[in-house]
Design an enzyme around this catalytic site. Structure first.
Site, PDB file in Angstrom:
ATOM      1  N   HIS A   8      -7.865  -0.166  -3.602  1.00 54.86           N
ATOM      2  CA  HIS A   8      -6.577  -1.203  -4.079  1.00 54.86           C
ATOM      3  C   HIS A   8      -7.205  -2.115  -5.011  1.00 54.86           C
ATOM      4  O   HIS A   8      -8.307  -3.006  -4.965  1.00 54.86           O
ATOM      5  CB  HIS A   8      -6.009  -1.951  -3.017  1.00 54.86           C
ATOM      6  N   ASP A  26      -5.643  -4.794  -6.498  1.00 49.72           N
ATOM      7  CA  ASP A  26      -5.104  -6.258  -6.594  1.00 49.72           C
ATOM      8  C   ASP A  26      -6.034  -7.279  -5.928  1.00 49.72           C
ATOM      9  O   ASP A  26      -5.967  -8.581  -5.712  1.00 49.72           O
ATOM     10  CB  ASP A  26      -3.889  -6.257  -5.736  1.00 49.72           C
ATOM     11  N   ASP A  61       0.741  -1.203   0.119  1.00 50.45           N
ATOM     12  CA  ASP A  61      -0.138   0.007   0.023  1.00 50.45           C
ATOM     13  C   ASP A  61       0.819   1.313   0.080  1.00 50.45           C
ATOM     14  O   ASP A  61       0.377   2.197  -0.759  1.00 50.45           O
ATOM     15  CB  ASP A  61      -0.997   0.028   1.145  1.00 50.45           C
ATOM     16  N   CYS A 120      -0.749  -7.909  -0.610  1.00 57.03           N
ATOM     17  CA  CYS A 120      -0.634  -6.936  -0.007  1.00 57.03           C
ATOM     18  C   CYS A 120       0.253  -6.861   1.092  1.00 57.03           C
ATOM     19  O   CYS A 120       1.105  -5.858   1.668  1.00 57.03           O
ATOM     20  CB  CYS A 120      -2.221  -6.653   1.014  1.00 57.03           C
ATOM     21  N   ASP A 162      -2.721   5.477  -2.763  1.00 56.24           N
ATOM     22  CA  ASP A 162      -2.316   4.304  -2.187  1.00 56.24           C
ATOM     23  C   ASP A 162      -1.514   3.669  -3.345  1.00 56.24           C
ATOM     24  O   ASP A 162      -1.959   3.480  -4.570  1.00 56.24           O
ATOM     25  CB  ASP A 162      -3.104   3.584  -1.727  1.00 56.24           C
TER      26      ASP A 162
HETATM   27  N1  ABU Z   1      -6.304  -4.050   0.282  1.00 57.92           N
HETATM   28  C1  ABU Z   1      -6.627  -5.276  -0.640  1.00 57.92           C
HETATM   29  C2  ABU Z   1      -8.300  -5.357  -0.255  1.00 57.92           C
HETATM   30  C3  ABU Z   1      -8.908  -4.906  -1.465  1.00 57.92           C
HETATM   31  C4  ABU Z   1     -10.514  -5.473  -1.087  1.00 57.92           C
HETATM   32  O1  ABU Z   1     -11.466  -5.161  -0.354  1.00 57.92           O
HETATM   33  O2  ABU Z   1     -10.888  -6.332  -1.889  1.00 57.92           O
END
Ligand code: ABU
Length: 364
Positions: free
Chosen positions: A245, A247, A116, A349, A196
């Site tokens: 995010h 990913d 992050d 992450c 981020d």
């Molecule tokens: N930090 C990755 C989490 C993203 C999500 O809540 O799917």
């Protein structure tokens, strides 16, 4: 520093998500502190989790949670080391300490998610400014590592931090109605640069980024202007109504192979540039959504780490994902990581690539 210690810090170089991994940072949940409930937390945090922040906000995470998660992080570090990857860990500080700026005061959060706060683009470390007050100083847990990489020749860019004052956040944002007249709304404004690093994913000379509740247009533009003309930054938008995010939304697996989250990404939303790529839909997550997912969606399933084009570290309970990856010719390496999930991420992450062997090129 002795030459032996210095030599443990290799060259910084990483251009995508799948080249052979040689050096990585693995986070820690030591001193992790539960943030108090705020509008920016509410913008992405499942409403079923509010009780957790109301009960524990301002206190350390329950000891059992941190102990179990740290065991998994230590195991991840050991597995990576056995795979021949050099691992470094941050230097956490007491995230429960109160700190004050001219506009607000807060406590910290953790040093659990290096993905992050920083990203490596080629030979450059980019520090993200972050968007939560509790994450304002988080990068300092990684600074001793970054300084060593800088001494070793890496380039180092730190994005300007926003004030995170009240005016930075949008008071009219309603997490229950995040889309108005077809336009996605976010809890952060466009008044100051914000992003981020985990809202970016790297595919060689092409980098994909989404606007989110922590990343705004100014933040994307800042990266575009600073990262250099060799790179093209593509802004993408998908169906996650509370994005934070990228990913767990799209994951480049290898040249020509992209995994998508089928509940947020429709085929027509995938940028045309991927037209010649094989699109692989992630299977439904195994982890129940309402259980111990305080900061994230249940799509942590997709939050895995590629060791190279074939081998992928995955959470051991994600059986449908493991089967699917095998079917597509990958070699998943299952490891336990469930106890880390409640902190808001999985293996991707919890790590930040420092070096992957390979060259900077276009895959399109
Ligand atoms: N930090 C990755 C989490 C993203 C999500 O809540 O799917």
């Amino acid at each position: 520093m002795s030459s032996e210690a210095k030599s443990q810090f290799g060259k910084v170089w990483s251009c995508n998500e799948w080249d052979p991994l040689e050096e990585v940072i693995v986070g820690t949940v030591k001193y992790a502190t539960v943030p108090k409930w705020t509008p920016w937390l509410a913008s992405t945090t499942p409403s079923h989790a509010k009780w957790f922040f109301e009960k524990y906000g301002g206190q350390p995470f329950p000891e059992e949670m941190t102990e179990n998660a740290e065991v998994e992080l230590d195991n991840l570090s050991n597995v990576l080391t056995e795979l021949g990857v050099t691992v470094h860990r941050p230097t956490p500080f007491d995230f429960g300490q109160e700190y004050r700026t001219p506009w607000w005061d807060s406590q910290g959060l953790y040093a659990a998610m290096p993905r992050d706060v920083m990203m490596v683009v080629g030979d450059t470390i980019v520090e993200a400014p972050m968007a939560w007050r509790s994450r304002y100083f988080e990068i300092f847990a990684f600074r001793d590592l970054i300084e060593k990489y800088f001494e070793g020749g890496a380039k180092w860019l730190a994005a300007p931090k926003s004030s995170m004052s009240d005016s930075f956040y949008r008071r009219d944002y309603d997490p229950e109605n995040p889309t108005i007249d077809g336009v996605r709304q976010f809890v952060i404004s466009e008044r100051e640069v914000s992003f981020d690093a985990a809202d970016f994913t790297r595919v060689g000379k092409d980098i994909f980024v989404q606007k989110s509740n922590v990343t705004n247009t100014l933040g994307i533009e800042w990266v575009r202007r600073h990262i250099g003309d060799e790179y093209t930054i593509h802004e993408v938008e998908f169906g996650d109504e509370h994005p934070m995010h990228i990913d767990t939304t799209i994951v480049p697996l290898a040249p020509g192979k992209l995994m998508i989250n089928p509940s947020w990404v429709t085929r027509d939303q995938i940028p045309k540039i991927f037209d010649s790529w094989e699109i692989i839909e992630a299977p439904e997550p195994v982890h129940p959504y309402d259980k111990a997912l305080y900061f994230s969606s249940d799509w942590l399933t997709m939050n895995f780490l590629s060791i190279d084009e074939r081998r992928i570290l995955v959470e051991e309970n994600e059986a449908p994902l493991i089967e699917l990856l095998r079917k597509h010719g990958f070699e998943p390496i299952p490891i336990p990581f469930r106890n880390f999930y409640p902190f808001g991420g999985s293996i991707h992450c919890a790590t930040a690539d420092i070096r992957r062997r390979g060259e900077l090129k276009s895959y399109f």
